[in-house]
Design a protein around this motif. Structure first.
Motif, PDB file in Angstrom:
ATOM      1  N   GLU A 160       0.823  -1.209   0.000  1.00 53.45           N
ATOM      2  CA  GLU A 160       0.000   0.000   0.000  1.00 53.45           C
ATOM      3  C   GLU A 160       0.856   1.256   0.000  1.00 53.45           C
ATOM      4  N   GLU A 161       1.999   1.231   0.711  1.00 50.82           N
ATOM      5  CA  GLU A 161       2.915   2.378   0.696  1.00 50.82           C
ATOM      6  C   GLU A 161       3.476   2.618  -0.707  1.00 50.82           C
ATOM      7  N   LEU A 162       3.781   1.503  -1.403  1.00 52.12           N
ATOM      8  CA  LEU A 162       4.352   1.610  -2.753  1.00 52.12           C
ATOM      9  C   LEU A 162       3.278   1.808  -3.824  1.00 52.12           C
ATOM     10  N   ASN A 163       1.991   1.743  -3.411  1.00 51.76           N
ATOM     11  CA  ASN A 163       0.883   1.788  -4.378  1.00 51.76           C
ATOM     12  C   ASN A 163       1.039   0.674  -5.420  1.00 51.76           C
ATOM     13  N   ASP A 164       1.540  -0.485  -4.947  1.00 56.71           N
ATOM     14  CA  ASP A 164       1.788  -1.648  -5.809  1.00 56.71           C
ATOM     15  C   ASP A 164       0.547  -2.549  -5.772  1.00 56.71           C
ATOM     16  N   ASN A 165      -0.403  -2.259  -6.655  1.00 59.54           N
ATOM     17  CA  ASN A 165      -1.667  -2.993  -6.630  1.00 59.54           C
ATOM     18  C   ASN A 165      -1.501  -4.464  -6.996  1.00 59.54           C
ATOM     19  N   ARG A 166      -0.546  -4.756  -7.884  1.00 60.29           N
ATOM     20  CA  ARG A 166      -0.350  -6.154  -8.289  1.00 60.29           C
ATOM     21  C   ARG A 166      -0.003  -7.023  -7.082  1.00 60.29           C
ATOM     22  N   ASN A 167       1.012  -6.594  -6.305  1.00 60.33           N
ATOM     23  CA  ASN A 167       1.411  -7.390  -5.144  1.00 60.33           C
ATOM     24  C   ASN A 167       0.418  -7.254  -3.992  1.00 60.33           C
ATOM     25  N   LYS A 168      -0.305  -6.145  -3.938  1.00 60.61           N
ATOM     26  CA  LYS A 168      -1.360  -6.013  -2.931  1.00 60.61           C
ATOM     27  C   LYS A 168      -2.412  -7.105  -3.144  1.00 60.61           C
ATOM     28  N   ALA A 169      -2.770  -7.331  -4.398  1.00 51.09           N
ATOM     29  CA  ALA A 169      -3.751  -8.373  -4.703  1.00 51.09           C
ATOM     30  C   ALA A 169      -3.220  -9.754  -4.321  1.00 51.09           C
ATOM     31  N   VAL A 170      -1.905  -9.999  -4.534  1.00 45.73           N
ATOM     32  CA  VAL A 170      -1.302 -11.282  -4.164  1.00 45.73           C
ATOM     33  C   VAL A 170      -1.402 -11.506  -2.659  1.00 45.73           C
ATOM     34  N   VAL A 171      -1.053 -10.462  -1.880  1.00 45.43           N
ATOM     35  CA  VAL A 171      -1.078 -10.593  -0.417  1.00 45.43           C
ATOM     36  C   VAL A 171      -2.512 -10.736   0.090  1.00 45.43           C
ATOM     37  N   LEU A 172      -3.459  -9.999  -0.506  1.00 38.77           N
ATOM     38  CA  LEU A 172      -4.870 -10.138  -0.113  1.00 38.77           C
ATOM     39  C   LEU A 172      -5.343 -11.580  -0.315  1.00 38.77           C
ATOM     40  N   ASN A 173      -4.934 -12.189  -1.425  1.00 35.37           N
ATOM     41  CA  ASN A 173      -5.289 -13.589  -1.698  1.00 35.37           C
ATOM     42  C   ASN A 173      -4.724 -14.514  -0.621  1.00 35.37           C
ATOM     43  N   ASN A 174      -3.450 -14.265  -0.227  1.00 36.92           N
ATOM     44  CA  ASN A 174      -2.822 -15.114   0.787  1.00 36.92           C
ATOM     45  C   ASN A 174      -3.472 -14.931   2.158  1.00 36.92           C
ATOM     46  N   LEU A 175      -3.818 -13.686   2.503  1.00 36.30           N
ATOM     47  CA  LEU A 175      -4.526 -13.442   3.770  1.00 36.30           C
ATOM     48  C   LEU A 175      -5.874 -14.154   3.775  1.00 36.30           C
ATOM     49  N   ALA A 176      -6.572 -14.091   2.639  1.00 35.67           N
ATOM     50  CA  ALA A 176      -7.888 -14.729   2.543  1.00 35.67           C
ATOM     51  C   ALA A 176      -7.785 -16.246   2.704  1.00 35.67           C
ATOM     52  N   LEU A 177      -6.677 -16.839   2.232  1.00 34.31           N
ATOM     53  CA  LEU A 177      -6.487 -18.282   2.398  1.00 34.31           C
ATOM     54  C   LEU A 177      -6.478 -18.665   3.880  1.00 34.31           C
ATOM     55  N   LYS A 184     -13.203 -17.908   8.872  1.00 33.31           N
ATOM     56  CA  LYS A 184     -13.665 -16.520   8.752  1.00 33.31           C
ATOM     57  C   LYS A 184     -14.028 -16.272   7.287  1.00 33.31           C
ATOM     58  N   PHE A 185     -15.114 -16.915   6.849  1.00 31.35           N
ATOM     59  CA  PHE A 185     -15.438 -16.942   5.431  1.00 31.35           C
ATOM     60  C   PHE A 185     -15.878 -15.585   4.896  1.00 31.35           C
ATOM     61  N   GLU A 186     -16.571 -14.776   5.710  1.00 28.62           N
ATOM     62  CA  GLU A 186     -17.008 -13.467   5.231  1.00 28.62           C
ATOM     63  C   GLU A 186     -15.813 -12.569   4.944  1.00 28.62           C
ATOM     64  N   LEU A 187     -14.816 -12.572   5.861  1.00 28.53           N
ATOM     65  CA  LEU A 187     -13.614 -11.764   5.650  1.00 28.53           C
ATOM     66  C   LEU A 187     -12.825 -12.278   4.445  1.00 28.53           C
ATOM     67  N   ALA A 188     -12.755 -13.610   4.297  1.00 26.96           N
ATOM     68  CA  ALA A 188     -12.054 -14.191   3.142  1.00 26.96           C
ATOM     69  C   ALA A 188     -12.725 -13.751   1.839  1.00 26.96           C
ATOM     70  N   GLU A 189     -14.075 -13.811   1.804  1.00 28.51           N
ATOM     71  CA  GLU A 189     -14.797 -13.397   0.595  1.00 28.51           C
ATOM     72  C   GLU A 189     -14.530 -11.927   0.271  1.00 28.51           C
ATOM     73  N   GLN A 190     -14.520 -11.075   1.310  1.00 33.05           N
ATOM     74  CA  GLN A 190     -14.269  -9.647   1.105  1.00 33.05           C
ATOM     75  C   GLN A 190     -12.887  -9.418   0.493  1.00 33.05           C
ATOM     76  N   ARG A 191     -11.877 -10.139   0.988  1.00 30.53           N
ATOM     77  CA  ARG A 191     -10.504  -9.950   0.490  1.00 30.53           C
ATOM     78  C   ARG A 191     -10.355 -10.509  -0.932  1.00 30.53           C
TER      79      ARG A 191
END
Length: 685
Positions: A160-177, A184-191
């Protein structure tokens, strides 16, 4: 050095390699080798390192870690010549990713921690982000979900500091896993939805396909089957369009499971056959295990056991090729289930024993490895403490020789060192306590499995007992009556024939009820019955079953009184509710004398709709009521006309009530009849 034109060509080759990484890794390898040759002609070490890194990454994408390591170690020989530290850190990260693919956790952690150290030295936020995400991956692999989650959040902060949306999406996917793994399915779906939005906007099709597939799994786990199919089909469409072969095969397997749950076995089979063809054409050996076991489950569900066994044989060839013992254990259990279902009990028993032996062996290996790991860590930390203490003592000796005039400082240092040693010893004790707790948990799981096996054996013994006694005897009676009709029918009067046919009808009706209860009970014990809830009129279920039982009640001279409100609706499974009514009313008829009445009516208990069945029968003691709710099998008592039973009726009522989330309540006294309430859950769809 390269001139401007050569540099531009080289950069174009890099872009080509990156764009082909997920669709044509072999093409990337060819491009990378051209880059190596180009860079070697001019002696540009950084370019050579970049090309070798690209080739290694392509072999990683092909899941060929040995080839990947070959090119990484070639790059490692150029360590002194490579001046680009950013590139060198990327190579170190690739080492970690490759060792992770080989399940070598120690080497994986070493390289990812080294990458994090280099990133901090370079003060490069992008490298810090990558190192944190990769370190989180391996922490998650070894079960340290809490620390992995923190590392992912750290990586997300850098993105988020780097405004790197590509890697932000990668990390969001890993957090959701991890969110999904922790329910925590609702939070996973949101991410996942946020990652999908980012990847759509940036045309990151490979990551987008992965997000769709993971979101489909969330819907699968929350029983939203239609949504799971929609998002899985999005993965399939995108993977087809972009040529993501492995993701397409994976999505087809996942999609087949969703269709299988909905009973669409034809669609499920089509998906699995396509996935199987892809895996064979592209050498995805691991995937062939899942396609063949998936096809086996479909054929077993359809009771096509020869075809089911054939698919297990194909899966067995894959397991032998992979030499994966956990897969082998799973496969042996499937063989046992299939042979049991097809009544080949000797083979089923042999495979079950083989499965049990292998499972025990795997558990023993896991325990041995855990103990060995604990011992290794203990010895390593002990050695480190000893070396550290020795270094401190040497330093203290030198200070005493050289600096006799500052003894107070030396004492202070020794005091601090002592505290540090105490701290380290306490930490080691806590770690050993933690590992002992893990071993205790493993033993508890083993005891639980043994208990489940005991219950399964009791179920099997009861099944064989019912087949041997409660079904064999009625069939003998039926054959005897039929033989009497055939041989002596011409000598019997019409009244005698009518009486004999009436006995045949009653005996057939009893045998049919016994067989139906036996089958329903066996299916419930194998968890093959699930609730198909829908809005229904309670009166419909009661009326149908009372009409079915009217012949038996009329024969005994028992009045069936239906007082259920015709407007009462519930949200439940009609078939299971009917089965509950049938067994409870049947019991009331069985234990009531001629001239008595059985009343069925609706009521409200604690704000919930309930069905009440009241009879004027012989009743039962409190001890008998307690036995009804025990897990152990109880022998059935004879009815008022010596009617026999299997002892399964109330067990089935109890099992079906559990499946539809209903509660049972029983009140009875000897000689005063019995009241049973079926209390349905809150009526929300």
């Amino acid at each position: 050095m390269m001139d401007a034109t050569e540099a531009e060509i080289f950069n174009d080759l890099i872009k080509t390699g990156d764009s082909l990484m997920h669709t044509d890794p072999q093409g990337v390898i060819r491009v990378g080798k051209r880059m190596v040759n180009k860079a070697e002609t001019i002696g540009d070490w950084n370019k050579i390192g970049k090309a070798l890194h690209l080739i290694a990454a392509a072999y990683f994408a092909l899941e060929k870690p040995d080839s990947s390591l070959h090119y990484l170690y070639q790059a490692n020989t150029l360590k002194k010549e490579i001046s680009d530290q950013f590139l060198w850190t990327q190579i170190i990260i690739e080492f970690g990713k490759t060792y992770r693919l080989l399940n070598n956790s120690d080497s994986t952690v070493f390289y990812f921690e080294l990458a994090a150290k280099l990133a901090n030295q370079l003060e490069d936020s992008k490298l810090k982000m990558s190192a944190a995400n990769n370190l989180a991956n391996v922490l998650s692999d070894v079960g340290n979900k809490g620390e992995a989650y923190n590392q992912y959040l750290e990586s997300l902060r850098y993105a988020e500091e780097l405004n790197d949306n590509r890697n932000k999406a990668v990390v969001l996917n890993n957090l959701a896993l991890i969110d999904a793994e922790m329910k925590k399915f609702e939070l996973a779906e949101q991410r996942y939805r946020e990652a999908i939005s980012i990847n759509k906007a940036n045309n990151r099709y490979f990551d987008l396909a992965m997000n769709y597939g993971n979101l489909a799994i969330v819907f699968e786990n929350t029983n939203q089957d239609d949504s799971a199919i929609v998002y899985n089909n999005k993965t399939i469409a995108l993977a087809r369009e972009k040529g993501f072969i492995r993701d397409l095969a994976r999505a087809l397997v996942n999609g087949s499971m969703s269709y299988g749950k909905k009973g669409n076995f034809q669609k499920a089979r089509e998906y699995l056959l396509e996935a199987d063809d892809l895996c064979r054409k592209h050498g995805i050996v691991f995937g062939l295990f899942f396609t063949n076991t998936g096809l086996y489950k479909i054929e077993r569900e359809l009771a096509n056991y020869p075809a089911a066994i054939e698919y297990l044989n194909r899966a067995n060839e894959v397991v032998n090729q992979l030499d994966d013992k956990s897969m082998k254990s799973e496969l042996l259990q499937m063989y046992a289930e299939s042979y049991y279902a097809s009544a080949q009990y000797k083979k089923a028993y042999d495979y079950l024993i083989a499965h049990q032996k292998l499972s025990d062996s795997l558990r023993q290996i896991a325990n041995t490895n855990l103990v060995a790991e604990l011992q290794t860590r203990y010895e390593t930390e002990k050695k480190e403490l000893e070396n550290k203490q020795l270094r401190i003592e040497n330093q203290s000796q030198l200070q005493r020789v050289r600096l006799l005039n500052i003894t107070s400082i030396t004492i202070g240092v020794a005091f601090i060192v002592t505290l540090l040693l105490i701290f380290l010893q306490l930490r080691n004790r806590r770690q050993l306590k933690k590992y002992n707790t893990q071993l205790s948990r493993l033993n508890s799981e083993i005891n639980l499995k043994n208990m489940e096996l005991l219950i399964a054996n009791q179920t099997k013994d009861k099944l064989f007992s019912v087949i041997a006694h409660d079904l064999k005897s009625p069939f003998n009676a039926l054959m005897g009556l039929l033989e009497l009709l055939i041989k002596d029918g011409h000598d019997l009067s019409e009244e005698e024939k009518k009486d004999l046919l009436n006995k045949l009808y009653n005996q057939t009706n009893y045998t049919y009820g016994t067989l139906e209860n036996l089958l329903q009970w066996a299916m419930s014990k194998r968890n093959l019955i699930t609730a198909n809830k829908q809005e229904m009129l309670l009166l419909d279920a009661v009326s149908v079953e009372l009409e079915f039982l009217s012949g038996r009640s009329g024969e005994k001279g028992i009045i069936l009184e239906n007082k259920v409100n015709p407007e009462i609706k519930i949200y439940s499974d009609p078939q299971l509710v009917s089965n509950i009514v049938r067994n409870l009313v049947n019991n009331s008829i069985k234990f009531s004398n001629s001239g008595k009445k059985v009343t069925i009516e609706d009521c409200v208990i604690d704000g919930k709709i309930a069905l009440l069945i009241r009879d004027e029968g012989v009743g039962m003691s409190n001890e008998k009521i307690v036995q009804l709710f025990n897990e152990e099998f109880t022998e059935s008592e004879k009815g008022t006309r010596n009617e026999k039973g299997t002892g399964l009726g109330f067990q089935m009522v109890r099992e079906f009530a559990r499946i539809i989330d209903a509660k049972l309540r029983v009140e009875s006294n000897k000689g005063q009849g019995t009241i049973v309430w079926v209390i349905f859950p809150d009526q929300a769809s």
